[in-house]
Design a protein around this motif. Structure first.
Motif, PDB file in Angstrom:
ATOM      1  N   THR A  28       0.820  -1.216   0.000  1.00  0.00           N
ATOM      2  CA  THR A  28       0.000   0.000   0.000  1.00  0.00           C
ATOM      3  C   THR A  28       0.856   1.269   0.000  1.00  0.00           C
ATOM      4  OG1 THR A  28      -0.157  -0.101   2.426  1.00  0.00           O
ATOM      5  CG2 THR A  28      -1.946  -1.109   1.172  1.00  0.00           C
ATOM      6  N   ASN A  29       2.179   1.081  -0.054  1.00  0.00           N
ATOM      7  CA  ASN A  29       3.123   2.197  -0.177  1.00  0.00           C
ATOM      8  C   ASN A  29       3.021   3.186   0.995  1.00  0.00           C
ATOM      9  OD1 ASN A  29       5.245   3.448  -1.470  1.00  0.00           O
ATOM     10  ND2 ASN A  29       3.944   4.697  -2.792  1.00  0.00           N
ATOM     11  N   VAL A  30       2.899   2.630   2.212  1.00  0.00           N
ATOM     12  CA  VAL A  30       2.910   3.461   3.420  1.00  0.00           C
ATOM     13  C   VAL A  30       3.904   2.864   4.413  1.00  0.00           C
ATOM     14  CG1 VAL A  30       0.501   4.174   3.121  1.00  0.00           C
ATOM     15  CG2 VAL A  30       1.016   2.166   4.539  1.00  0.00           C
ATOM     16  N   SER A  31       4.151   3.575   5.495  1.00  0.00           N
ATOM     17  CA  SER A  31       5.039   3.047   6.535  1.00  0.00           C
ATOM     18  C   SER A  31       4.306   1.978   7.346  1.00  0.00           C
ATOM     19  CB  SER A  31       5.487   4.172   7.470  1.00  0.00           C
ATOM     20  OG  SER A  31       4.382   4.627   8.246  1.00  0.00           O
ATOM     21  N   ILE A  32       5.079   1.160   8.057  1.00  0.00           N
ATOM     22  CA  ILE A  32       4.468   0.139   8.916  1.00  0.00           C
ATOM     23  C   ILE A  32       3.612   0.803   9.989  1.00  0.00           C
ATOM     24  CG2 ILE A  32       4.959  -1.598  10.681  1.00  0.00           C
ATOM     25  CD1 ILE A  32       7.257  -2.578   9.064  1.00  0.00           C
ATOM     26  N   ASN A  33       4.076   1.920  10.543  1.00  0.00           N
ATOM     27  CA  ASN A  33       3.301   2.625  11.566  1.00  0.00           C
ATOM     28  C   ASN A  33       1.946   3.087  11.035  1.00  0.00           C
ATOM     29  OD1 ASN A  33       5.134   2.303  13.616  1.00  0.00           O
ATOM     30  ND2 ASN A  33       6.139   4.280  13.308  1.00  0.00           N
ATOM     31  N   THR A  34       1.931   3.537   9.793  1.00  0.00           N
ATOM     32  CA  THR A  34       0.665   3.967   9.187  1.00  0.00           C
ATOM     33  C   THR A  34      -0.267   2.776   9.009  1.00  0.00           C
ATOM     34  OG1 THR A  34       1.714   5.808   8.022  1.00  0.00           O
ATOM     35  CG2 THR A  34      -0.396   5.044   7.158  1.00  0.00           C
ATOM     36  N   ALA A  35       0.291   1.651   8.537  1.00  0.00           N
ATOM     37  CA  ALA A  35      -0.523   0.439   8.362  1.00  0.00           C
ATOM     38  C   ALA A  35      -1.085  -0.025   9.708  1.00  0.00           C
ATOM     39  CB  ALA A  35       0.320  -0.669   7.732  1.00  0.00           C
ATOM     40  N   LEU A  36      -0.246   0.005  10.743  1.00  0.00           N
ATOM     41  CA  LEU A  36      -0.698  -0.383  12.086  1.00  0.00           C
ATOM     42  C   LEU A  36      -1.793   0.553  12.600  1.00  0.00           C
ATOM     43  CD1 LEU A  36       2.761  -1.211  13.712  1.00  0.00           C
ATOM     44  CD2 LEU A  36       0.873  -2.823  13.461  1.00  0.00           C
ATOM     45  N   GLY A  37      -1.617   1.835  12.329  1.00  0.00           N
ATOM     46  CA  GLY A  37      -2.605   2.816  12.763  1.00  0.00           C
ATOM     47  C   GLY A  37      -3.951   2.604  12.090  1.00  0.00           C
ATOM     48  N   ARG A  38      -3.916   2.327  10.781  1.00  0.00           N
ATOM     49  CA  ARG A  38      -5.163   2.080  10.050  1.00  0.00           C
ATOM     50  C   ARG A  38      -5.866   0.836  10.579  1.00  0.00           C
ATOM     51  NH1 ARG A  38      -3.116   3.340   3.815  1.00  0.00           N
ATOM     52  NH2 ARG A  38      -2.957   5.606   4.069  1.00  0.00           N
ATOM     53  N   MET A  39      -5.070  -0.186  10.902  1.00  0.00           N
ATOM     54  CA  MET A  39      -5.638  -1.421  11.432  1.00  0.00           C
ATOM     55  C   MET A  39      -6.291  -1.147  12.792  1.00  0.00           C
ATOM     56  SD  MET A  39      -6.037  -4.603  10.810  1.00  0.00           S
ATOM     57  CE  MET A  39      -6.423  -6.102  11.690  1.00  0.00           C
ATOM     58  N   ARG A  40      -5.599  -0.382  13.628  1.00  0.00           N
ATOM     59  CA  ARG A  40      -6.123  -0.067  14.961  1.00  0.00           C
ATOM     60  C   ARG A  40      -7.460   0.665  14.864  1.00  0.00           C
ATOM     61  NH1 ARG A  40      -5.196   4.478  18.249  1.00  0.00           N
ATOM     62  NH2 ARG A  40      -5.631   4.120  20.437  1.00  0.00           N
ATOM     63  N   TYR A  41      -7.529   1.660  13.999  1.00  0.00           N
ATOM     64  CA  TYR A  41      -8.777   2.419  13.859  1.00  0.00           C
ATOM     65  C   TYR A  41      -9.885   1.576  13.238  1.00  0.00           C
ATOM     66  CZ  TYR A  41      -6.508   6.737  15.288  1.00  0.00           C
ATOM     67  OH  TYR A  41      -5.864   7.696  16.028  1.00  0.00           O
ATOM     68  N   ALA A  42      -9.522   0.659  12.338  1.00  0.00           N
ATOM     69  CA  ALA A  42     -10.521  -0.228  11.734  1.00  0.00           C
ATOM     70  C   ALA A  42     -11.156  -1.107  12.809  1.00  0.00           C
ATOM     71  CB  ALA A  42      -9.875  -1.101  10.656  1.00  0.00           C
ATOM     72  N   LEU A  43     -10.329  -1.659  13.702  1.00  0.00           N
ATOM     73  CA  LEU A  43     -10.840  -2.532  14.762  1.00  0.00           C
ATOM     74  C   LEU A  43     -11.648  -1.747  15.796  1.00  0.00           C
ATOM     75  CD1 LEU A  43      -7.806  -4.935  15.332  1.00  0.00           C
ATOM     76  CD2 LEU A  43      -9.814  -5.247  13.898  1.00  0.00           C
ATOM     77  N   ILE A  44     -11.193  -0.531  16.101  1.00  0.00           N
ATOM     78  CA  ILE A  44     -11.953   0.316  17.034  1.00  0.00           C
ATOM     79  C   ILE A  44     -13.342   0.599  16.461  1.00  0.00           C
ATOM     80  CG2 ILE A  44     -12.114   2.670  17.964  1.00  0.00           C
ATOM     81  CD1 ILE A  44      -9.056   2.581  18.343  1.00  0.00           C
ATOM     82  N   ASN A  45     -13.384   0.938  15.178  1.00  0.00           N
ATOM     83  CA  ASN A  45     -14.666   1.245  14.537  1.00  0.00           C
ATOM     84  C   ASN A  45     -15.582   0.032  14.501  1.00  0.00           C
ATOM     85  OD1 ASN A  45     -14.163   3.950  14.025  1.00  0.00           O
ATOM     86  ND2 ASN A  45     -13.190   3.554  12.056  1.00  0.00           N
ATOM     87  N   LEU A  46     -15.008  -1.150  14.210  1.00  0.00           N
ATOM     88  CA  LEU A  46     -15.821  -2.369  14.178  1.00  0.00           C
ATOM     89  C   LEU A  46     -16.356  -2.700  15.575  1.00  0.00           C
ATOM     90  CD1 LEU A  46     -14.071  -4.930  11.783  1.00  0.00           C
ATOM     91  CD2 LEU A  46     -16.226  -3.717  11.440  1.00  0.00           C
ATOM     92  N   ARG A  47     -15.496  -2.558  16.583  1.00  0.00           N
ATOM     93  CA  ARG A  47     -15.925  -2.827  17.958  1.00  0.00           C
ATOM     94  C   ARG A  47     -17.089  -1.930  18.357  1.00  0.00           C
ATOM     95  NH1 ARG A  47     -10.575  -4.176  19.808  1.00  0.00           N
ATOM     96  NH2 ARG A  47     -10.066  -1.980  20.046  1.00  0.00           N
ATOM     97  N   LYS A  48     -16.972  -0.636  18.018  1.00  0.00           N
ATOM     98  CA  LYS A  48     -18.038   0.315  18.361  1.00  0.00           C
ATOM     99  C   LYS A  48     -19.354  -0.077  17.694  1.00  0.00           C
ATOM    100  CE  LYS A  48     -15.186   4.423  19.199  1.00  0.00           C
ATOM    101  NZ  LYS A  48     -14.771   5.738  18.657  1.00  0.00           N
TER     102      LYS A  48
END
Length: 199
Positions: A163-183
């Motif tokens: 996806t041509n981003v840093s690992i931190n960015t990928a981790l951040g997107r994953m974290r927000y995706a899971l937070i949104n799904l949990r909510k």
């Protein structure tokens, strides 16, 4: 200096100056990574080979048109092309993000909803459908990382490259995706396997 010792950037410069052999070296150097990036998504060797050829053809056309400007980032750029072609293939087949596992079962059938009675298939089916709906509603970048990580079993390094981003960015997107799904799931008061969303 042998061409195999040259950097991607040096080979690209030679190719832009008319040396066709230089791109052949690039193709040989990166074809395995490109193939793997596509194969983990389409799960079909022949389709992956076709899409790999398409990815290199698209790269050649972009470079020859003078539109290539990813100096020093040739491989991530190439993997991004390959990734997009593979995802487009899924969307055209209307299977995205309904990913089928190696054994042929739907990925959603592998989820365990710990508090839902096993005998109550209606609850289970409704929850699967809600989960699919909620994933579709996620922002595109979050949905992409979630599907690649959980359903395609890609590492965060592979996701970052593709996806041509840093690992931190990928981790951040994953974290927000899971937070949104949990909510969303908690809001509907439907039981789900909380361990799945802690990964």
């Amino acid at each position: 200096m042998r061409k195999t010792k040259l950097t991607d950037g040096q080979l690209l410069s030679q190719y832009k100056n008319g040396n066709e052999e230089a791109f052949a070296v690039l193709l040989e150097r990166h074809k395995d990574r490109v193939f793997t990036t596509i194969y983990v998504i389409v799960k079909d060797r022949y389709q992956a080979e076709d899409l790999m050829q398409d990815a290199f053809i698209k790269a050649i056309k972009t470079i020859k048109s003078g539109k290539y400007n990813e100096e020093g980032k040739f491989l991530p750029w190439l993997l991004r092309i390959a990734h997009n072609l593979a995802i487009d293939h899924f969307r055209k087949a209307k299977r995205y993000p309904e990913i089928v596992m190696e054994d042929g079962s739907s990925v959603f059938n592998t989820l365990e909803f710990s508090e839902a009675p096993i005998e109550d298939e209606h609850i289970k089916r409704d929850t699967h459908n809600l989960l699919k709906q909620y994933i579709q509603e996620l922002p595109e970048a979050q949905k992409e990382v979630l599907v690649m990580r959980h359903y395609m079993q890609m590492s965060f390094q592979e996701i970052a490259d593709a996806t041509n981003v840093s690992i931190n960015t990928a981790l951040g997107r994953m974290r927000y995706a899971l937070i949104n799904l949990r909510k969303k799931l908690q809001h509907t008061q439907i039981a789900y396997d909380q361990n799945f969303y802690k990964k």
